[in-house]
Design a protein around this motif. Structure first.
Motif, PDB file in Angstrom:
ATOM      1  N   LYS A  39       0.819  -1.207   0.000  1.00 43.01           N
ATOM      2  CA  LYS A  39       0.000   0.000   0.000  1.00 43.01           C
ATOM      3  C   LYS A  39       0.857   1.264   0.000  1.00 43.01           C
ATOM      4  N   MET A  40       1.911   1.273   0.814  1.00 44.23           N
ATOM      5  CA  MET A  40       2.723   2.476   0.958  1.00 44.23           C
ATOM      6  C   MET A  40       3.462   2.831  -0.326  1.00 44.23           C
ATOM      7  N   LEU A  41       3.872   1.822  -1.077  1.00 44.07           N
ATOM      8  CA  LEU A  41       4.641   2.096  -2.290  1.00 44.07           C
ATOM      9  C   LEU A  41       3.754   2.296  -3.518  1.00 44.07           C
ATOM     10  N   THR A  61      12.224  -0.231   8.344  1.00 42.45           N
ATOM     11  CA  THR A  61      12.599  -0.608   6.978  1.00 42.45           C
ATOM     12  C   THR A  61      11.613  -0.034   5.975  1.00 42.45           C
ATOM     13  N   LEU A  62      10.326   0.019   6.340  1.00 41.90           N
ATOM     14  CA  LEU A  62       9.322   0.639   5.472  1.00 41.90           C
ATOM     15  C   LEU A  62       9.619   2.132   5.301  1.00 41.90           C
ATOM     16  N   LEU A  63      10.045   2.782   6.371  1.00 49.56           N
ATOM     17  CA  LEU A  63      10.408   4.196   6.274  1.00 49.56           C
ATOM     18  C   LEU A  63      11.585   4.388   5.319  1.00 49.56           C
ATOM     19  N   ARG A  64      12.546   3.488   5.379  1.00 52.50           N
ATOM     20  CA  ARG A  64      13.695   3.590   4.466  1.00 52.50           C
ATOM     21  C   ARG A  64      13.237   3.461   3.016  1.00 52.50           C
ATOM     22  N   GLN A  65      12.256   2.585   2.780  1.00 53.81           N
ATOM     23  CA  GLN A  65      11.745   2.426   1.417  1.00 53.81           C
ATOM     24  C   GLN A  65      11.014   3.682   0.953  1.00 53.81           C
ATOM     25  N   LEU A  66      10.217   4.284   1.835  1.00 55.71           N
ATOM     26  CA  LEU A  66       9.537   5.531   1.482  1.00 55.71           C
ATOM     27  C   LEU A  66      10.551   6.609   1.136  1.00 55.71           C
ATOM     28  N   GLN A  67      11.621   6.681   1.926  1.00 55.64           N
ATOM     29  CA  GLN A  67      12.661   7.675   1.689  1.00 55.64           C
ATOM     30  C   GLN A  67      13.353   7.428   0.356  1.00 55.64           C
ATOM     31  N   ALA A  68      13.641   6.158   0.056  1.00 56.33           N
ATOM     32  CA  ALA A  68      14.323   5.823  -1.194  1.00 56.33           C
ATOM     33  C   ALA A  68      13.456   6.136  -2.409  1.00 56.33           C
ATOM     34  N   GLN A  69      12.125   6.007  -2.255  1.00 58.10           N
ATOM     35  CA  GLN A  69      11.195   6.282  -3.348  1.00 58.10           C
ATOM     36  C   GLN A  69      10.794   7.758  -3.419  1.00 58.10           C
ATOM     37  N   HIS A  70      11.328   8.565  -2.495  1.00 61.80           N
ATOM     38  CA  HIS A  70      11.014  10.001  -2.447  1.00 61.80           C
ATOM     39  C   HIS A  70       9.513  10.248  -2.290  1.00 61.80           C
ATOM     40  N   LYS A  71       8.859   9.385  -1.516  1.00 60.39           N
ATOM     41  CA  LYS A  71       7.433   9.557  -1.254  1.00 60.39           C
ATOM     42  C   LYS A  71       7.218  10.694  -0.255  1.00 60.39           C
ATOM     43  N   ALA A  72       6.133  11.433  -0.451  1.00 60.86           N
ATOM     44  CA  ALA A  72       5.897  12.620   0.363  1.00 60.86           C
ATOM     45  C   ALA A  72       4.818  12.416   1.429  1.00 60.86           C
ATOM     46  N   LEU A  93      14.699   9.193   9.350  1.00 62.97           N
ATOM     47  CA  LEU A  93      14.247   8.526   8.125  1.00 62.97           C
ATOM     48  C   LEU A  93      13.024   9.198   7.507  1.00 62.97           C
ATOM     49  N   GLY A  94      12.579  10.296   8.088  1.00 62.06           N
ATOM     50  CA  GLY A  94      11.503  11.062   7.468  1.00 62.06           C
ATOM     51  C   GLY A  94      10.179  11.069   8.203  1.00 62.06           C
ATOM     52  N   ALA A  95      10.057  10.352   9.329  1.00 65.06           N
ATOM     53  CA  ALA A  95       8.807  10.411  10.094  1.00 65.06           C
ATOM     54  C   ALA A  95       8.594  11.827  10.612  1.00 65.06           C
ATOM     55  N   ASP A  96       7.338  12.249  10.666  1.00 66.51           N
ATOM     56  CA  ASP A  96       7.013  13.593  11.127  1.00 66.51           C
ATOM     57  C   ASP A  96       6.805  13.662  12.633  1.00 66.51           C
ATOM     58  N   ASP A  97       6.447  12.518  13.228  1.00 68.09           N
ATOM     59  CA  ASP A  97       6.095  12.525  14.650  1.00 68.09           C
ATOM     60  C   ASP A  97       6.256  11.105  15.186  1.00 68.09           C
TER      61      ASP A  97
END
Length: 227
Positions: A39-41, A61-72, A93-97
Motif C-alpha cells: 500500500k505504501m509504495l 525498513t518501510l520508512l527507508r523504502q519511502l525515503q528511497a522512493q522520495h514519497k511525500a 528517516l523522514g517520520a514527522d512525529d
C-alpha cells in the motif's frame, strides 16, 4: 483526507478506524509488513500511522523504502518501542512525529490534523481562494461569507483540489482520495464524475463560475478566473 493505519493489533486497529472515520478521514488498514509495503509504495496518503513491530518485518525498513522512493506521505510512528534510538532513527528517516503506545485517541487525531495542516496548508486552519474560505478543522466552506453546504466527499474533493491549485489532479488520485482502497473495485470513474459534477454545480451556484476545469483524459484543475 486519506490515512493508512499500519497496525497488527486487530482491536486497536478497529478502534483507530472507528475514531478517525468519525473525524471524516478515509481509512485503510495494513496488518502485516507485506501488506503495508504494497500500500505504501503503490498509493499516496495524507498520513500513515506506522507501528514498528509488524509480522514479517520492521516498520523502520518501510520508512527507508519511502525515503528511497522520495514519497511525500506524512508519517506518525505509533509504537510500544519507546527507545530513544528508535525515535531518533524514525525521525531521521523522514517520520514527522512519534507517538508511543499507549496513547489517547484524541491526542492521536489532534496530531494527525496538525500534520495534514502543516503539510498541505502550511499549518493554516483555513484555506482561502478568492471569495472562497474552507475551514479544515470545522470542515465548513463559505463563499462571499455565505455558508456552502457540502457532503463529506465533496468537501474532501474540494480540499484536494485547493491543495493543488492550478495543477492537474488525476482522476485516479481523486478516486483513491475520496474512496480509499474501495476505488480498486470501481468499474469506471463514474463516482468521480458524479462528485465533481455536484461540486462544480454548487460552486457555480455560489458565484464562483467554472473554477473546476476538466483536463480531458487526465483529471481536473482548480483555477479561479482572473479578476
Amino acid at each position: 483526507m486519506k490515512l493508512l493505519i499500519v497496525e497488527d493489533e486487530a482491536e486497536l486497529a478497529a478502534s483507530l478506524v472507528s475514531h478517525l472515520q468519525a473525524q471524516h478521514y478515509v481509512c485503510e488498514v495494513a496488518a502485516t509488513y507485506a501488506a503495508a509495503e504494497d500500500k505504501m509504495l503503490l498509493y499516496d496518503y495524507d498520513c500513515i500511522l506506522l507501528d514498528l513491530t509488524l509480522p514479517g518485518g520492521d516498520g523502520l525498513t518501510l520508512l527507508r523504502q519511502l525515503q528511497a522512493q522520495h514519497k511525500a506521505d506524512g508519517v506518525i510512528i505509533t509504537s510500544a518501542r519507546n527507545e530513544l534510538d528508535d525515535r531518533i532513527t524514525g525521525l531521521h528517516l523522514g517520520a514527522d512525529d512519534y507517538l508511543p503506545k499507549p496513547f489517547h485517541l484524541s491526542e492521536l487525531s489532534a496530531r494527525v490534523a496538525a500534520l495534514v495542516r502543516r503539510r498541505r496548508f502550511n499549518g493554516a486552519n483555513t484555506v482561502v481562494a478568492g471569495p472562497l474560505t474552507a475551514d479544515v478543522l470545522a470542515r465548513t466552506v463559505s463563499v462571499h461569507g455565505q455558508a456552502l453546504p457540502l457532503t463529506r466527499s465533496e468537501f474532501d474533493l474540494l480540499l484536494l483540489l485547493l491543495s493543488n491549485q492550478n495543477r492537474v489532479v488525476m482522476k485516479s488520485t481523486i478516486a483513491e482520495h475520496v474512496s480509499g482502497d474501495m476505488a480498486e473495485h470501481f468499474d469506471s470513474f463514474e463516482p468521480v464524475y458524479t462528485h465533481v459534477k455536484n461540486l462544480k454545480r454548487k460552486l457555480a451556484e455560489a458565484g464562483l463560475g467554472e473554477c473546476i476545469r476538466t483536463v480531458y483524459g487526465l483529471g481536473y484543475r482548480f483555477e479561479l478566473a482572473a479578476a
